[in-house]
Design a protein around this motif. Sequence first.
Motif, PDB file in Angstrom:
ATOM      1  N   LYS A   2       0.848  -1.191   0.000  1.00 23.51           N
ATOM      2  CA  LYS A   2       0.000   0.000   0.000  1.00 23.51           C
ATOM      3  C   LYS A   2       0.883   1.239   0.000  1.00 23.51           C
ATOM      4  CE  LYS A   2      -4.580  -1.032   0.909  1.00 23.51           C
ATOM      5  NZ  LYS A   2      -5.818  -0.306   0.687  1.00 23.51           N
ATOM      6  N   LEU A   3       0.568   2.117  -0.915  1.00 19.45           N
ATOM      7  CA  LEU A   3       1.341   3.333  -1.078  1.00 19.45           C
ATOM      8  C   LEU A   3       0.493   4.520  -0.625  1.00 19.45           C
ATOM      9  CD1 LEU A   3       4.010   4.281  -2.623  1.00 19.45           C
ATOM     10  CD2 LEU A   3       2.425   4.932  -4.439  1.00 19.45           C
ATOM     11  N   THR A   4       1.123   5.515  -0.009  1.00 17.68           N
ATOM     12  CA  THR A   4       0.379   6.740   0.321  1.00 17.68           C
ATOM     13  C   THR A   4       0.942   7.901  -0.487  1.00 17.68           C
ATOM     14  OG1 THR A   4       0.164   5.895   2.567  1.00 17.68           O
ATOM     15  CG2 THR A   4      -0.509   8.179   2.199  1.00 17.68           C
ATOM     16  N   PHE A   5       0.026   8.648  -1.073  1.00 19.70           N
ATOM     17  CA  PHE A   5       0.383   9.836  -1.850  1.00 19.70           C
ATOM     18  C   PHE A   5      -0.117  11.041  -1.054  1.00 19.70           C
ATOM     19  CE2 PHE A   5       0.005  12.971  -5.219  1.00 19.70           C
ATOM     20  CZ  PHE A   5       1.063  12.690  -6.069  1.00 19.70           C
ATOM     21  N   SER A   6       0.804  11.851  -0.560  1.00 24.46           N
ATOM     22  CA  SER A   6       0.430  12.988   0.303  1.00 24.46           C
ATOM     23  C   SER A   6       0.840  14.305  -0.331  1.00 24.46           C
ATOM     24  CB  SER A   6       1.145  12.895   1.661  1.00 24.46           C
ATOM     25  OG  SER A   6       0.830  11.698   2.323  1.00 24.46           O
ATOM     26  N   VAL A   7      -0.094  15.242  -0.350  1.00 27.06           N
ATOM     27  CA  VAL A   7       0.242  16.606  -0.763  1.00 27.06           C
ATOM     28  C   VAL A   7      -0.135  17.533   0.401  1.00 27.06           C
ATOM     29  CG1 VAL A   7      -0.008  18.395  -2.512  1.00 27.06           C
ATOM     30  CG2 VAL A   7      -0.361  16.000  -3.142  1.00 27.06           C
ATOM     31  N   ILE A   8       0.849  18.273   0.887  1.00 28.71           N
ATOM     32  CA  ILE A   8       0.602  19.209   1.991  1.00 28.71           C
ATOM     33  C   ILE A   8       1.091  20.583   1.546  1.00 28.71           C
ATOM     34  CG2 ILE A   8       1.044  19.724   4.433  1.00 28.71           C
ATOM     35  CD1 ILE A   8       1.401  16.777   4.955  1.00 28.71           C
ATOM     36  N   LYS A   9       0.222  21.583   1.658  1.00 29.35           N
ATOM     37  CA  LYS A   9       0.574  22.906   1.119  1.00 29.35           C
ATOM     38  C   LYS A   9       0.365  24.026   2.127  1.00 29.35           C
ATOM     39  CE  LYS A   9      -1.914  25.652  -0.035  1.00 29.35           C
ATOM     40  NZ  LYS A   9      -2.687  26.724   0.717  1.00 29.35           N
ATOM     41  N   ALA A  10       1.137  25.098   1.914  1.00 28.99           N
ATOM     42  CA  ALA A  10       0.990  26.275   2.777  1.00 28.99           C
ATOM     43  C   ALA A  10       1.512  27.509   2.056  1.00 28.99           C
ATOM     44  CB  ALA A  10       1.753  26.070   4.085  1.00 28.99           C
ATOM     45  N   ASP A  11       0.996  28.636   2.478  1.00 27.19           N
ATOM     46  CA  ASP A  11       1.530  29.943   2.076  1.00 27.19           C
ATOM     47  C   ASP A  11       2.374  30.401   3.252  1.00 27.19           C
ATOM     48  OD1 ASP A  11       1.990  32.656   1.727  1.00 27.19           O
ATOM     49  OD2 ASP A  11      -0.062  33.129   1.118  1.00 27.19           O
ATOM     50  N   CYS A  50       2.251  27.452  -6.705  1.00 29.04           N
ATOM     51  CA  CYS A  50       1.203  28.132  -7.452  1.00 29.04           C
ATOM     52  C   CYS A  50       0.963  29.458  -6.740  1.00 29.04           C
ATOM     53  CB  CYS A  50      -0.069  27.290  -7.513  1.00 29.04           C
ATOM     54  SG  CYS A  50      -1.343  28.038  -8.550  1.00 29.04           S
ATOM     55  N   GLY A  51       1.229  30.556  -7.419  1.00 34.09           N
ATOM     56  CA  GLY A  51       1.122  31.857  -6.771  1.00 34.09           C
ATOM     57  C   GLY A  51       2.040  31.903  -5.563  1.00 34.09           C
ATOM     58  N   ASP A  52       1.520  32.314  -4.412  1.00 31.88           N
ATOM     59  CA  ASP A  52       2.351  32.436  -3.213  1.00 31.88           C
ATOM     60  C   ASP A  52       2.298  31.180  -2.341  1.00 31.88           C
ATOM     61  OD1 ASP A  52      -0.217  32.676  -2.300  1.00 31.88           O
ATOM     62  OD2 ASP A  52       0.035  34.626  -1.347  1.00 31.88           O
ATOM     63  N   ASP A  53       1.807  30.070  -2.911  1.00 37.02           N
ATOM     64  CA  ASP A  53       1.677  28.828  -2.140  1.00 37.02           C
ATOM     65  C   ASP A  53       2.685  27.764  -2.581  1.00 37.02           C
ATOM     66  OD1 ASP A  53      -1.149  28.809  -0.466  1.00 37.02           O
ATOM     67  OD2 ASP A  53      -1.145  30.201  -2.156  1.00 37.02           O
ATOM     68  N   ILE A  54       3.116  26.967  -1.603  1.00 37.57           N
ATOM     69  CA  ILE A  54       4.067  25.877  -1.862  1.00 37.57           C
ATOM     70  C   ILE A  54       3.400  24.553  -1.476  1.00 37.57           C
ATOM     71  CG2 ILE A  54       6.313  24.866  -1.237  1.00 37.57           C
ATOM     72  CD1 ILE A  54       7.269  27.680  -0.489  1.00 37.57           C
ATOM     73  N   ALA A  55       3.457  23.568  -2.383  1.00 40.48           N
ATOM     74  CA  ALA A  55       2.920  22.237  -2.076  1.00 40.48           C
ATOM     75  C   ALA A  55       4.059  21.220  -2.051  1.00 40.48           C
ATOM     76  CB  ALA A  55       1.877  21.826  -3.101  1.00 40.48           C
ATOM     77  N   ILE A  56       4.059  20.405  -1.001  1.00 43.42           N
ATOM     78  CA  ILE A  56       5.032  19.328  -0.876  1.00 43.42           C
ATOM     79  C   ILE A  56       4.335  18.039  -1.287  1.00 43.42           C
ATOM     80  CG2 ILE A  56       6.537  18.084   0.718  1.00 43.42           C
ATOM     81  CD1 ILE A  56       6.433  20.569   2.543  1.00 43.42           C
ATOM     82  N   VAL A  57       4.869  17.379  -2.314  1.00 42.25           N
ATOM     83  CA  VAL A  57       4.292  16.113  -2.781  1.00 42.25           C
ATOM     84  C   VAL A  57       5.182  14.986  -2.254  1.00 42.25           C
ATOM     85  CG1 VAL A  57       3.621  14.763  -4.813  1.00 42.25           C
ATOM     86  CG2 VAL A  57       3.476  17.274  -4.877  1.00 42.25           C
ATOM     87  N   ASN A  66      -0.370  10.524   8.962  1.00 38.95           N
ATOM     88  CA  ASN A  66       0.749   9.962   9.714  1.00 38.95           C
ATOM     89  C   ASN A  66       1.612  11.064  10.333  1.00 38.95           C
ATOM     90  OD1 ASN A  66       3.864   9.121   9.502  1.00 38.95           O
ATOM     91  ND2 ASN A  66       2.599   7.382  10.138  1.00 38.95           N
ATOM     92  N   GLU A  67       1.952  10.867  11.607  1.00 42.69           N
ATOM     93  CA  GLU A  67       2.685  11.893  12.349  1.00 42.69           C
ATOM     94  C   GLU A  67       4.055  12.201  11.731  1.00 42.69           C
ATOM     95  OE1 GLU A  67       2.696  11.486  16.581  1.00 42.69           O
ATOM     96  OE2 GLU A  67       4.216  13.065  16.833  1.00 42.69           O
ATOM     97  N   VAL A  68       4.767  11.143  11.321  1.00 45.23           N
ATOM     98  CA  VAL A  68       6.113  11.337  10.752  1.00 45.23           C
ATOM     99  C   VAL A  68       6.036  12.224   9.511  1.00 45.23           C
ATOM    100  CG1 VAL A  68       8.061  10.136   9.636  1.00 45.23           C
ATOM    101  CG2 VAL A  68       6.936   9.116  11.635  1.00 45.23           C
ATOM    102  N   VAL A  69       5.081  11.892   8.633  1.00 44.60           N
ATOM    103  CA  VAL A  69       4.956  12.614   7.358  1.00 44.60           C
ATOM    104  C   VAL A  69       4.489  14.056   7.588  1.00 44.60           C
ATOM    105  CG1 VAL A  69       3.748  12.621   5.138  1.00 44.60           C
ATOM    106  CG2 VAL A  69       4.541  10.459   6.132  1.00 44.60           C
ATOM    107  N   HIS A  70       3.506  14.215   8.458  1.00 46.07           N
ATOM    108  CA  HIS A  70       3.010  15.563   8.732  1.00 46.07           C
ATOM    109  C   HIS A  70       4.095  16.419   9.394  1.00 46.07           C
ATOM    110  CE1 HIS A  70      -1.609  14.978   8.332  1.00 46.07           C
ATOM    111  NE2 HIS A  70      -0.952  14.248   7.464  1.00 46.07           N
ATOM    112  N   ARG A  71       4.896  15.777  10.242  1.00 48.13           N
ATOM    113  CA  ARG A  71       5.971  16.521  10.921  1.00 48.13           C
ATOM    114  C   ARG A  71       7.022  16.980   9.906  1.00 48.13           C
ATOM    115  NH1 ARG A  71       7.387  16.809  16.175  1.00 48.13           N
ATOM    116  NH2 ARG A  71       6.122  15.010  16.756  1.00 48.13           N
ATOM    117  N   ILE A  72       7.297  16.121   8.924  1.00 43.78           N
ATOM    118  CA  ILE A  72       8.271  16.484   7.880  1.00 43.78           C
ATOM    119  C   ILE A  72       7.803  17.765   7.184  1.00 43.78           C
ATOM    120  CG2 ILE A  72       9.156  15.806   5.594  1.00 43.78           C
ATOM    121  CD1 ILE A  72       9.164  12.873   6.637  1.00 43.78           C
ATOM    122  N   ALA A  73       6.527  17.776   6.805  1.00 40.99           N
ATOM    123  CA  ALA A  73       5.988  18.950   6.096  1.00 40.99           C
ATOM    124  C   ALA A  73       6.028  20.180   7.002  1.00 40.99           C
ATOM    125  CB  ALA A  73       4.563  18.666   5.630  1.00 40.99           C
TER     126      ALA A  73
END
Length: 381
Positions: A2-11, A50-57, A66-73
Amino acid sequence: MKLTFSVIKADIGGYVGHSDTHPEVVETVKKVIEEEKEKGNLIDCNILTCGDDIAIVMTHTHGVDNEVVHRIAWNAFEKGTEVAKKLKLYGAGQDLLTDAFSGNIKGLGPGVAEMEFEERPSEPLIVFFADKTSPSAWNLPLYEMFADPMNTAGLVIDPKMHDGYTFEVLDVYSGKAVKLSTPAELYDLLALIGSVGKYVVKNVYRNYDGEIAATASTQKLSLMAGQYVGKDDPVMVVRAQSGFPAVGEILEPFARPWIVEGWMRGSHNGPLMPVSFEDARPSRFDGPPRVIAAGFQLAQGKLVGPTDMFRDPAFDKARVRAQDMADILRRQGIFEPHRLPAEEMEYTTLPKILKKLEGRFYDIEEQRLEKGQVMEKEDMD
Ligand code: 13P
Ligand code: 13P
Ligand code: MG
Ligand code: MG
Ligand code: MG
């Protein structure tokens, strides 16, 4: 596997104003993520802007939320914010609403779109990323991709799609969600998601086998911060081909621009303009709202891509049309429906103005009658 594809973004800071990101900030975020990949915490990673936002894929096997992944972002955005602050970029760290990470990035400001699945023999997917709008911007195209056979021929001719799709719809005010199965409950679905200020599509599942097809970030910061800060420029992930809409069916809704909320000060409606990565730098009246589409193929979790899906002259007409729509709306200036209704505005002076004018409001009918009586007396004299 099972693979997880996560996109977390912020300005985490605009350059200049709310128009673009700064390369030094983007590089800093990228460096943190790549170090985590080297440590083995991620299979692969990529950065989109995109514009002033950054997305981490990110791809990994830790599952969603997942805590590890969210903490990385979170760490990457914090490091990026340090640089943004040093450069005194506009609104440095604006989407990081707390000083401390508490195990899950949801509710802390950044937008999250994640899905877990078994990677297919070929796994094409598209990440949509928009600026100067809100998560409800995806309601219309998701309906067209997954429930409108006039857009998506596959709903009629692909046996795996023929049973339709189930939409998970979130009421952003109550936090409650409801699942609606199309085509059977199509009109119920549309009754809800046409109300873009209240309902947003969170996930879409294939009825044939329950497989996840699409997921969107639904964070609406207004509700987290307790006031309408609403910096919620959204991301969305959509799986494509063989049992899902074809790549072209997924992109097709964007060929006909529609109106979304979030332009200028998060308080105006405007057309969503599909653009190449290069052109995702909104500046006219801080817009008009932009959307990019990043296409990836996955190979054992490795990100093959991205390819810039809207860098196609076939979308030129949509861009011109969006500009015509922008002209029409700009003509309205501060007047609705260009400016959002008061309750949807990101910030407003209206309560203050009303407070100031308190006591100066009078009952126009009563006053007319009083005047009338005065007149009658005068007439008698
Ligand atoms: P090709 O013939 O280019 O492979 O395209 C197949 C298809 O179904 C596109 O929607
Ligand atoms: P962002 O949501 O992209 O930061 O834009 C806010 C704004 O007020 C633009 O005018
Ligand atoms: Mg901004
Ligand atoms: Mg933005
Ligand atoms: Mg915004």
